[in-house]
Design a protein around this motif. Structure first.
Motif, short mmCIF file in Angstrom:
data_model
loop_
_atom_site.label_atom_id
_atom_site.label_comp_id
_atom_site.label_asym_id
_atom_site.label_seq_id
_atom_site.Cartn_x
_atom_site.Cartn_y
_atom_site.Cartn_z
N LYS A 161 0.84 -1.19 0.00
CA LYS A 161 0.00 0.00 0.00
C LYS A 161 0.88 1.24 0.00
N LYS A 162 0.41 2.27 -0.67
CA LYS A 162 1.10 3.56 -0.68
C LYS A 162 0.75 4.28 0.62
N ILE A 163 1.76 4.69 1.35
CA ILE A 163 1.55 5.35 2.64
C ILE A 163 1.91 6.82 2.51
N ASP A 164 1.01 7.69 2.96
CA ASP A 164 1.27 9.13 2.99
C ASP A 164 1.89 9.47 4.34
N TYR A 165 3.21 9.49 4.38
CA TYR A 165 3.93 9.73 5.63
C TYR A 165 3.78 11.16 6.14
N THR A 166 3.38 12.07 5.27
CA THR A 166 3.24 13.48 5.67
C THR A 166 1.82 13.84 6.08
N LYS A 167 0.92 12.87 6.06
CA LYS A 167 -0.47 13.13 6.43
C LYS A 167 -0.55 13.61 7.87
N HIS A 168 -1.23 14.75 8.07
CA HIS A 168 -1.41 15.29 9.41
C HIS A 168 -2.45 14.45 10.17
N ILE A 169 -2.10 14.06 11.40
CA ILE A 169 -3.00 13.23 12.20
C ILE A 169 -3.58 14.02 13.37
N TRP A 170 -2.71 14.68 14.13
CA TRP A 170 -3.17 15.33 15.35
C TRP A 170 -2.18 16.40 15.79
N THR A 172 2.42 13.95 12.30
CA THR A 172 2.16 13.26 11.04
C THR A 172 2.28 11.75 11.24
N VAL A 173 1.91 11.01 10.22
CA VAL A 173 2.09 9.56 10.24
C VAL A 173 3.54 9.23 10.57
N GLN A 174 4.48 9.92 9.92
CA GLN A 174 5.91 9.65 10.15
C GLN A 174 6.31 9.93 11.60
N ASP A 175 5.75 10.96 12.21
CA ASP A 175 6.08 11.27 13.61
C ASP A 175 5.68 10.12 14.54
N PHE A 176 4.50 9.56 14.31
CA PHE A 176 4.05 8.43 15.13
C PHE A 176 4.93 7.20 14.89
N ILE A 177 5.28 6.95 13.64
CA ILE A 177 6.18 5.83 13.33
C ILE A 177 7.51 6.02 14.04
N ASN A 178 8.07 7.23 13.96
CA ASN A 178 9.35 7.50 14.61
C ASN A 178 9.28 7.25 16.11
N ASP A 179 8.18 7.64 16.72
CA ASP A 179 8.03 7.47 18.16
C ASP A 179 7.94 5.99 18.57
N LEU A 180 7.29 5.18 17.75
CA LEU A 180 7.07 3.77 18.07
C LEU A 180 8.19 2.85 17.57
N HIS A 197 0.16 2.38 22.40
CA HIS A 197 1.47 2.97 22.68
C HIS A 197 1.76 4.28 21.96
N GLN A 198 0.87 4.71 21.08
CA GLN A 198 1.05 6.00 20.43
C GLN A 198 0.93 7.11 21.47
N PRO A 199 1.78 8.13 21.38
CA PRO A 199 1.64 9.25 22.31
C PRO A 199 0.42 10.10 21.95
N LYS A 212 -6.22 6.52 18.72
CA LYS A 212 -7.09 5.98 17.67
C LYS A 212 -6.23 5.27 16.61
N TYR A 213 -6.90 4.44 15.84
CA TYR A 213 -6.25 3.69 14.75
C TYR A 213 -5.75 4.64 13.67
N ILE A 214 -4.47 4.51 13.32
CA ILE A 214 -3.86 5.27 12.22
C ILE A 214 -3.41 4.24 11.18
N PRO A 215 -4.19 4.07 10.11
CA PRO A 215 -3.87 3.04 9.11
C PRO A 215 -2.45 3.12 8.56
N GLY A 216 -1.93 4.31 8.30
CA GLY A 216 -0.60 4.44 7.74
C GLY A 216 0.49 3.91 8.65
N VAL A 217 0.32 4.08 9.95
CA VAL A 217 1.30 3.58 10.92
C VAL A 217 1.29 2.05 10.91
N VAL A 218 0.10 1.48 10.97
CA VAL A 218 -0.03 0.03 10.98
C VAL A 218 0.46 -0.56 9.66
N ASP A 219 0.08 0.07 8.55
CA ASP A 219 0.55 -0.40 7.23
C ASP A 219 2.07 -0.40 7.16
#
Length: 77
Positions: free
Chosen positions: A3-12, A16-24, A54-56, A60-67
Protein backbone atom coordinates in the motif's frame (compact mmCIF):
# COMPACT_ATOMS: atom_id res chain seq x y z
CA UNK A 1 1.68 -4.94 -3.91
CA UNK A 2 2.44 -2.75 -0.91
CA UNK A 3 0.00 0.00 0.00
CA UNK A 4 1.10 3.56 -0.68
CA UNK A 5 1.55 5.35 2.64
CA UNK A 6 1.27 9.13 2.99
CA UNK A 7 3.93 9.73 5.63
CA UNK A 8 3.24 13.48 5.67
CA UNK A 9 -0.47 13.13 6.43
CA UNK A 10 -1.41 15.29 9.41
CA UNK A 11 -3.00 13.23 12.20
CA UNK A 12 -3.17 15.33 15.35
CA UNK A 13 -1.86 18.74 16.47
CA UNK A 14 1.09 18.85 14.08
CA UNK A 15 1.88 15.13 14.33
CA UNK A 16 2.16 13.26 11.04
CA UNK A 17 2.09 9.56 10.24
CA UNK A 18 5.91 9.65 10.15
CA UNK A 19 6.08 11.27 13.61
CA UNK A 20 4.05 8.43 15.13
CA UNK A 21 6.18 5.83 13.33
CA UNK A 22 9.35 7.50 14.61
CA UNK A 23 8.03 7.47 18.16
CA UNK A 24 7.07 3.77 18.07
CA UNK A 25 9.95 2.49 15.95
CA UNK A 26 12.51 1.61 18.66
CA UNK A 27 10.01 -0.32 20.78
CA UNK A 28 8.61 -2.10 17.72
CA UNK A 29 12.13 -3.01 16.60
CA UNK A 30 12.93 -4.48 20.01
CA UNK A 31 9.69 -6.49 20.10
CA UNK A 32 10.09 -7.86 16.59
CA UNK A 33 13.78 -8.57 17.23
CA UNK A 34 12.84 -10.61 20.32
CA UNK A 35 14.61 -8.18 22.65
CA UNK A 36 11.53 -7.48 24.76
CA UNK A 37 9.24 -9.29 27.17
CA UNK A 38 6.51 -8.73 24.55
CA UNK A 39 6.34 -11.57 22.05
CA UNK A 40 6.75 -10.58 18.37
CA UNK A 41 3.50 -9.78 16.61
CA UNK A 42 2.05 -12.41 14.31
CA UNK A 43 -0.69 -10.47 12.54
CA UNK A 44 -2.01 -7.04 11.61
CA UNK A 45 -4.58 -6.96 14.41
CA UNK A 46 -1.89 -7.44 17.08
CA UNK A 47 0.17 -4.61 15.58
CA UNK A 48 -2.90 -2.39 15.34
CA UNK A 49 -3.83 -2.88 19.01
CA UNK A 50 -0.26 -2.35 20.21
CA UNK A 51 0.18 0.83 18.15
CA UNK A 52 -3.08 2.30 19.43
CA UNK A 53 -2.06 1.58 23.04
CA UNK A 54 1.47 2.97 22.68
CA UNK A 55 1.05 6.00 20.43
CA UNK A 56 1.64 9.25 22.31
CA UNK A 57 -1.43 11.49 22.81
CA UNK A 58 -3.61 9.93 20.09
CA UNK A 59 -5.09 6.51 20.86
CA UNK A 60 -7.09 5.98 17.67
CA UNK A 61 -6.25 3.69 14.75
CA UNK A 62 -3.86 5.27 12.22
CA UNK A 63 -3.87 3.04 9.11
CA UNK A 64 -0.60 4.44 7.74
CA UNK A 65 1.30 3.58 10.92
CA UNK A 66 -0.03 0.03 10.98
CA UNK A 67 0.55 -0.40 7.23
CA UNK A 68 4.15 0.77 7.65
CA UNK A 69 4.98 -1.76 10.36
CA UNK A 70 3.15 -4.59 8.57
CA UNK A 71 5.19 -3.88 5.43
CA UNK A 72 8.43 -3.51 7.38
CA UNK A 73 8.00 -6.88 9.09
CA UNK A 74 6.29 -8.70 6.20
CA UNK A 75 3.02 -9.24 8.00
CA UNK A 76 0.08 -9.77 5.67
CA UNK A 77 -2.64 -7.13 5.67
Amino acid sequence: MAKKIDYTKHIWEGWTVQDFINDLNLSMSMIMGEQSWQKPFKNREEIKKWCMDHQPYYKKYIPGVVDHFCQQYNIAA
